[in-house]
Design an enzyme around this catalytic site. Structure first.
Site, PDB file in Angstrom:
ATOM      1  N   ARG A  87       0.833  -1.205   0.000  1.00 55.06           N
ATOM      2  CA  ARG A  87       0.000   0.000   0.000  1.00 55.06           C
ATOM      3  C   ARG A  87       0.867   1.254   0.000  1.00 55.06           C
ATOM      4  O   ARG A  87       0.580   2.233  -0.697  1.00 55.06           O
ATOM      5  CB  ARG A  87      -0.934  -0.012   1.221  1.00 55.06           C
TER       6      ARG A  87
ATOM      7  N   ASP B 130     -16.130  -2.628  -4.303  1.00 48.12           N
ATOM      8  CA  ASP B 130     -16.157  -3.934  -3.643  1.00 48.12           C
ATOM      9  C   ASP B 130     -17.588  -4.468  -3.660  1.00 48.12           C
ATOM     10  O   ASP B 130     -18.541  -3.692  -3.632  1.00 48.12           O
ATOM     11  CB  ASP B 130     -15.657  -3.837  -2.206  1.00 48.12           C
TER      12      ASP B 130
ATOM     13  N   ASP C 134      -6.714  -5.942  -6.186  1.00 49.04           N
ATOM     14  CA  ASP C 134      -6.381  -6.704  -4.976  1.00 49.04           C
ATOM     15  C   ASP C 134      -7.497  -7.711  -4.699  1.00 49.04           C
ATOM     16  O   ASP C 134      -8.228  -7.601  -3.715  1.00 49.04           O
ATOM     17  CB  ASP C 134      -6.190  -5.747  -3.793  1.00 49.04           C
TER      18      ASP C 134
ATOM     19  N   CYS D  18      -3.239 -13.439  -3.878  1.00 46.94           N
ATOM     20  CA  CYS D  18      -2.960 -13.869  -2.503  1.00 46.94           C
ATOM     21  C   CYS D  18      -3.181 -15.367  -2.332  1.00 46.94           C
ATOM     22  O   CYS D  18      -3.306 -15.859  -1.221  1.00 46.94           O
ATOM     23  CB  CYS D  18      -3.814 -13.088  -1.512  1.00 46.94           C
TER      24      CYS D  18
END
Length: 398
Positions: free
Chosen positions: A212, A250, A299, A339
């Site tokens: 970040r 999101d 992300d 991830c």
């Protein structure tokens, strides 16, 4: 002591520094034991290889605690592990909020602890380590108190699916006295409220801390799109760095509401706005409308949570990266990551390259990064390396 003996030729991961022994690597188990109990591990020829805890409910049959077969697993041993973990964090990261214990990579398999200011969030994910949970929490408090840090509350988030494969119930709740579970933290100059009770996993993704920070230098006076923003962390780092405008997206209404609160907390609500949308639906719409951004950040959650999911995950990563590249202004920047441990580095970079080819873009790598040092990567323990993070300049094919 119960003795677990490996088959001849097995234990290759263990011998190269790993922490796990699978059920199909074991030749025999001599002695009585209970699941979660301590065992001594021998190679096929009787050579002692250390101690760990056993669980016949799990394919990971033994998780190692020490390579010294004579080591007593007592309070002083656990204290040593906790003190080592804390000393490492003090030298490598900002400890105001950080991951204090990262399971196997801190030689405490299945045990994870995040520190958010003066609150601890605990995950106990293996039966053997669960027996030491309360003692470990006490030892963490004692260790931090030596540096003048008083922990006001501990919350347990042992609600991950992996506990089911260990034959354990999924649980969450206070360890000790109840407290306000909305915890205020500051990271990279940005203030957040972390919901340790109902937020994803332990409430906040500390592993992206320095990633970040890395995007801040790209965002001054820029128009930024942050996809899968969760509670707004990348978007707010862009905002505090002086971005002209930021859109965070999101699919979780709860996360978006928290992101809006975090923007207001930092006085950024006029610069950083959030929408509750499905990213896969939104990106083609933005492209169709002719929208362009100086910086696009991806992300996403782990698309591949098992080996069987990798094929579909590749399609997902390729799609979002292709769409994102088309939204980047010529000479602008793309920050993208995975991830998922199962989405290996080689496969991920190949997928990004395919997306670039399909989008008729050329990528110039700015940085290749991974998880924050408080999530250390233990070589030979492949499961500890999971986060791949890249920043590219997106160039037109000329």
């Amino acid at each position: 002591m119960t003795i677990v003996t490996l088959k001849k030729g097995e234990g290759r991961s263990l011998k190269s520094g790993g922490m796990w022994i699978y059920d199909n690597e074991i030749d025999s188990i001599a002695g009585r034991f209970q699941n979660g109990g301590m065992v001594t591990v021998h190679d096929f020829d009787g050579y002692p290889m250390g101690k760990g805890f056993i669980n016949q409910n799990s394919k990971i049959r033994v998780r190692m605690l020490t390579r010294n077969a004579r080591q007593e697993i007592d309070r002083e041993f656990l204290r040593m592990r906790i003190e080592d973990a804390w000393e490492y964090r003090k030298k490598t990261v900002d400890t105001s909020s950080c991951r204090l214990v990262f399971g196997e990579a801190d030689f405490l398999p299945g045990f994870v602890v995040d520190k958010f200011s003066d609150v601890l969030v605990v995950q106990s994910l293996a039966l053997g380590i669960d027996r030491f949970k309360m003692e470990l929490v006490e030892l963490i408090k004692e260790t931090l108190s030596k540096d003048g840090i008083k922990i006001r509350g501990v919350y347990e988030r042992s609600d991950a699916k992996v506990r089911s494969s260990e034959g354990m119930e999924r649980i969450r709740g206070f360890i000790g006295d109840a407290f306000d579970t909305d915890v205020k933290i500051t990271e990279n100059g940005v203030t957040y409220v972390v919901d340790v009770k109902d937020g994803q996993k332990t409430g906040f993704f500390l592993d992206q801390k320095y990633n970040r920070l890395a995007i801040q230098k790209l965002c001054k006076n820029m128009e930024v799109l942050d996809c899968f923003t969760h509670t707004g962390s990348f978007a707010l780092n862009a905002g505090i760095a002086g971005a002209k405008s930021v859109l965070g997206v999101d699919a979780s209404e709860l996360a978006v509401n928290q992101a809006k609160e975090n923007a207001a907390l930092n006085g950024l609500e006029s610069v950083v706005r959030f929408e509750c949308r499905d990213v896969f639906e939104l990106l083609p719409e933005l492209e169709k409308e002719g929208n362009k951004f100086d910086v696009v950040i991806l992300d996403p959650p782990a698309f591949a949570k098992s080996k069987n999911a990798v094929k579909n995950a590749v399609k997902g990563y390729r799609e979002i990266n292709l769409r994102a590249m088309k939204l980047v202004k010529p000479g602008g920047y793309l920050a993208t990551c995975s991830c998922s441990h199962f989405m290996g580095e080689e496969l991920f970079t190949k997928t990004i390259q395919q997306a670039a080819k399909n989008a008729h873009k050329r990528l110039r790598q700015v940085e290749a990064r991974t998880q924050s040092p408080d999530h250390p990567i233990l070589w030979a323990a492949d499961e500890s390396y999971y986060l791949k993070f890249y920043i590219f300049q997106v160039c037109e094919e000329k």
